[in-house]
Design an enzyme around this catalytic site. Structure first.
Site, PDB file in Angstrom:
ATOM      1  N   HIS A 108      40.284  48.552  37.105  1.00  0.00           N
ATOM      2  CA  HIS A 108      41.720  49.017  36.888  1.00  0.00           C
ATOM      3  C   HIS A 108      41.812  50.050  35.912  1.00  0.00           C
ATOM      4  CE1 HIS A 108      45.868  48.088  36.026  1.00  0.00           C
ATOM      5  NE2 HIS A 108      45.970  49.107  35.659  1.00  0.00           N
ATOM      6  N   GLU A 109      40.847  49.765  34.991  1.00  0.00           N
ATOM      7  CA  GLU A 109      41.013  50.683  33.893  1.00  0.00           C
ATOM      8  C   GLU A 109      40.447  51.999  34.173  1.00  0.00           C
ATOM      9  OE1 GLU A 109      42.738  50.280  31.360  1.00  0.00           O
ATOM     10  OE2 GLU A 109      43.303  48.163  31.436  1.00  0.00           O
ATOM     11  N   HIS A 141      50.359  52.774  36.374  1.00  0.00           N
ATOM     12  CA  HIS A 141      50.830  51.713  37.467  1.00  0.00           C
ATOM     13  C   HIS A 141      51.313  51.950  38.184  1.00  0.00           C
ATOM     14  CE1 HIS A 141      49.971  50.437  32.292  1.00  0.00           C
ATOM     15  NE2 HIS A 141      49.420  50.370  33.481  1.00  0.00           N
ATOM     16  N   CYS A 142      50.829  50.741  39.470  1.00  0.00           N
ATOM     17  CA  CYS A 142      51.722  51.039  40.722  1.00  0.00           C
ATOM     18  C   CYS A 142      52.656  49.410  40.551  1.00  0.00           C
ATOM     19  CB  CYS A 142      50.646  50.086  41.522  1.00  0.00           C
ATOM     20  SG  CYS A 142      51.490  49.991  43.191  1.00  0.00           S
ATOM     21  N   CYS A 160      49.208  45.095  43.711  1.00  0.00           N
ATOM     22  CA  CYS A 160      48.314  45.569  43.596  1.00  0.00           C
ATOM     23  C   CYS A 160      47.475  45.272  42.212  1.00  0.00           C
ATOM     24  CB  CYS A 160      49.049  47.148  43.868  1.00  0.00           C
ATOM     25  SG  CYS A 160      47.379  49.082  43.566  1.00  0.00           S
ATOM     26  N   CYS A 206      46.425  48.567  46.640  1.00  0.00           N
ATOM     27  CA  CYS A 206      48.119  48.629  48.004  1.00  0.00           C
ATOM     28  C   CYS A 206      47.550  49.632  48.328  1.00  0.00           C
ATOM     29  CB  CYS A 206      49.273  48.875  47.498  1.00  0.00           C
ATOM     30  SG  CYS A 206      49.709  50.546  46.568  1.00  0.00           S
TER      31      CYS A 206
END
Length: 359
Positions: free
Chosen positions: A254-255, A264-265, A270, A289
């Site tokens: 993520h990071e 950010h989604c 996601c 996603c």
């Protein structure tokens, strides 16, 4: 619980764009890749679902942000893009990641292998582990938890100085809790997107961190000397479990996704959703996603089916750098199977995606 359901038109535009050039790019993708990505706006899709908000404390409610569609990502001139001279993701462990050096080394190898599959096409290398003292960062005992914490911002400065010339980014990982400034309680991680550096702690992902039984507490309340790092000698590391590895892989990817320029989604469930707390982070899936997947594919240039197969191999290949670990200065071998039980549902999801891609 609230379900954030976007219209088919909104999701299709976020994925493909109305820009004729980007539409043409999309149409040139492999037919299987388009088939999978089109699942983004299929109401009956069992691969990609809507975001669910469970409370007012969830990220998307408490941190309003403008959504980022593919076109906004593509046209962002400030995002970091890997190239021939900057194509390596470096991982720097700070302090021990396990209760022995062998376990610590294996944990970094598991993270390295996962990142190589997730960011398929880039090279991932891990640097020689360093003790906390090498960073010369400030540290403290948290007044609420009585656990040691190290200063995230000062570690970023240390990593920036260590960043190799061929690095796309360098990320530090640690089992020690972090704080960004004196007024804050803690932070899971911190990154500088412009500098391509990040530091992430897995301390709070251990099963006992919030328990009164947590062994990482400083036994005698004290304010340690700012120059005496001996307090970190033999500091407690949580047991390496499948859930800890699952959470660590999720946070790390993520990071690093942010360092690629993915915001950010807010489209679908996601990996790139924001999270305010551990419960919300655990609800976030391991997968991207279709909208965020297209962003990452644009940045790296991978074949989607080959990427999924690499992730499947990482889950299935328990012998990948892990079946036998030899402690330094010892002839003894330690059996260290990779704990992948928590990844089994995701494994089945990947197999479904591969079936769509290869239909």
């Amino acid at each position: 619980m609230k379900v954030l359901q976007h219209s088919e038109h909104t999701l299709k535009t976020a994925l493909i764009s109305k820009n004729p050039v980007l539409v043409s790019h999309y149409e040139k993708l492999d037919a299987g890749e388009r088939r999978l990505m089109n699942e983004a706006f299929q109401p009956s899709s069992d691969l990609f679902g809507p975001i669910t908000v469970h409370s007012q404390s969830d990220w998307i409610t408490s941190h309003p942000e403008a959504p980022q569609d593919f076109e906004q990502f593509f046209t962002d001139n400030h995002r970091n893009t890997p190239g021939p001279k900057k194509h390596i993701i470096y991982i720097q462990s700070i302090g021990s990641l396990g209760n022995t050096r062998v376990i610590s080394e294996e944990y970094v190898k598991w993270l390295k292998g996962y990142c190589e599959a997730f960011f398929y096409g880039l090279t991932v290398k891990f640097l020689e582990p360093v003790p906390v003292s090498a960073t010369k960062c400030s540290f403290r005992v948290n007044e609420h938890t009585q656990n040691l914490q190290i200063h995230a911002g000062q570690i970023l400065a240390f990593l920036k100085k260590k960043k190799p010339k061929d690095a796309f980014c360098i990320v530090g990982v640690t089992m020690i809790d972090l704080y960004p400034r004196d007024s804050w309680n803690f932070v899971f991680g911190q990154a500088s997107l412009t500098d391509g550096v990040g530091i992430f702690s897995f301390a709070r992902y251990g099963k006992d961190f919030y328990s009164s039984r947590y062994e990482g507490k400083v036994k005698k309340p004290q304010q340690p000397s700012s120059s005496d790092y001996s307090i970190f000698d033999n500091y407690y590391s949580p047991e390496i479990t499948s859930i800890l590895l699952w959470r660590s892989c999720k946070t790390l990817t993520h990071e690093i996704g942010h360092i690629f320029g993915l915001r950010h989604c807010q489209w679908l469930a996601c990996l790139m959703q924001g999270s305010n707390h551990l419960e919300e982070s655990d609800r976030r899936p391991l997968n991207l996603c279709p909208i965020c997947l297209r962003k990452l594919q644009c940045a790296i240039g991978f074949n989607i089916v080959e990427r999924y197969k690499a992730l499947l191999r990482w889950i299935d290949d328990e012998s990948n750098d892990t079946s036998r670990a030899t402690p330094r200065n010892s002839s003894d071998k330690v059996n260290l199977p990779k704990p992948v039980e928590a990844f089994k549902d995701w494994r089945e999801w990947i197999i479904k995606c591969i079936a769509v891609l290869e239909k």
